[in-house]
Design a protein around this motif. Structure first.
Motif, PDB file in Angstrom:
ATOM      1  N   UNK A  59      47.886  38.136 -20.492  1.00 15.18           N
ATOM      2  CA  UNK A  59      48.614  36.651 -20.679  1.00 15.18           C
ATOM      3  C   UNK A  59      49.561  36.476 -19.745  1.00 15.18           C
ATOM      4  N   UNK A  60      50.619  37.313 -19.520  1.00 19.60           N
ATOM      5  CA  UNK A  60      51.463  37.177 -18.285  1.00 19.60           C
ATOM      6  C   UNK A  60      51.051  37.007 -17.143  1.00 19.60           C
ATOM      7  N   UNK A  63      48.322  33.579 -17.322  1.00 21.91           N
ATOM      8  CA  UNK A  63      48.637  32.447 -17.498  1.00 21.91           C
ATOM      9  C   UNK A  63      50.268  32.225 -17.705  1.00 21.91           C
ATOM     10  N   UNK A  64      50.981  33.377 -17.586  1.00 19.98           N
ATOM     11  CA  UNK A  64      52.710  33.179 -17.601  1.00 19.98           C
ATOM     12  C   UNK A  64      53.135  33.427 -18.596  1.00 19.98           C
ATOM     13  N   UNK A  65      54.412  33.681 -18.505  1.00 21.40           N
ATOM     14  CA  UNK A  65      55.384  33.885 -19.621  1.00 21.40           C
ATOM     15  C   UNK A  65      55.556  32.829 -20.586  1.00 21.40           C
ATOM     16  N   UNK A 128      52.244  48.481 -21.343  1.00 22.22           N
ATOM     17  CA  UNK A 128      52.406  47.447 -22.069  1.00 22.22           C
ATOM     18  C   UNK A 128      53.396  46.148 -22.433  1.00 22.22           C
ATOM     19  N   UNK A 129      54.351  46.488 -21.544  1.00 22.88           N
ATOM     20  CA  UNK A 129      55.590  45.925 -21.370  1.00 22.88           C
ATOM     21  C   UNK A 129      55.820  45.035 -20.040  1.00 22.88           C
ATOM     22  N   UNK A 130      55.393  43.917 -20.016  1.00 27.67           N
ATOM     23  CA  UNK A 130      55.338  43.126 -18.661  1.00 27.67           C
ATOM     24  C   UNK A 130      56.764  42.943 -18.214  1.00 27.67           C
TER      25      UNK A 130
END
Length: 178
Positions: A59-60, A63-65, A128-130
């Motif tokens: 998602x990050x 589509x962005x934070x 799993x931690x963008x």
């Protein structure tokens, strides 16, 4: 600006909502609390991933934070329409004041904290931690500084640095059952 519908306020004893930085133990403690109380366990990040059909890092990237934060806010409000739940939130859920308001109105909010070095140790190796892209230790210090006041609205705070998940769970239950 994302419009969030007003959730119906519930008694604070109906939901326990865990907030705090990544690596403070929210998911683990939430699972233990839900089992102990016979409550439903909700992990907001996992619910967003299911709803969106992809992982948070995807998602990050795709589509962005900002898009992720919108999805997170919608999911949080949706989840808080129910009761008898233990809810583990993502660390950044507190970045939007609307989220803090809806959590305060619809549950008993518990902030989990830990020393930065312990957080680094707990999250090292996680892909799993963008928000930790690059130097994890530096990023954690920066994020903690940016959010130093964001968790203060919690009804109760537990420093998990030197405690096991079981000890944290016992402390929370002792205060919740008062």
């Amino acid at each position: 600006m994302l419009e969030i519908k007003e959730c119906t306020p519930l008694s604070k004893s109906n939901n326990i909502i865990l907030i705090g930085m990544m690596g403070t133990g929210k998911s683990t403690v939430a699972d233990m609390l839900a089992r102990e109380l016979g409550y439903r366990l909700i992990d907001v990040d996992a619910a967003v991933e299911k709803e969106e059909g992809c992982t948070i890092p995807e998602l990050f990237t795709g589509k962005g934070e900002s898009y992720f934060r919108d999805a997170e806010s919608r999911m949080l409000c949706s989840v808080l329409e129910k009761k008898a739940q233990v809810i583990a939130t993502g660390g950044g859920v507190v970045l939007r004041s609307d989220n803090c308001d809806v959590m305060s109105k619809n549950g008993w909010v518990v902030a989990l904290t830990a020393d930065p070095a312990v957080i680094v140790q707990r999250v090292s190796g996680s892909d799993n931690r963008p928000l930790l892209a690059g130097n994890a230790e530096e990023r954690i210090q920066t994020i903690m500084e940016e959010r130093k006041d964001a968790y203060r609205f919690a009804h109760y705070t537990v420093d998990t640095t030197e405690l096991s998940a079981a000890e944290v769970t016992r402390l929370i239950l002792a205060h919740y059952r008062v």
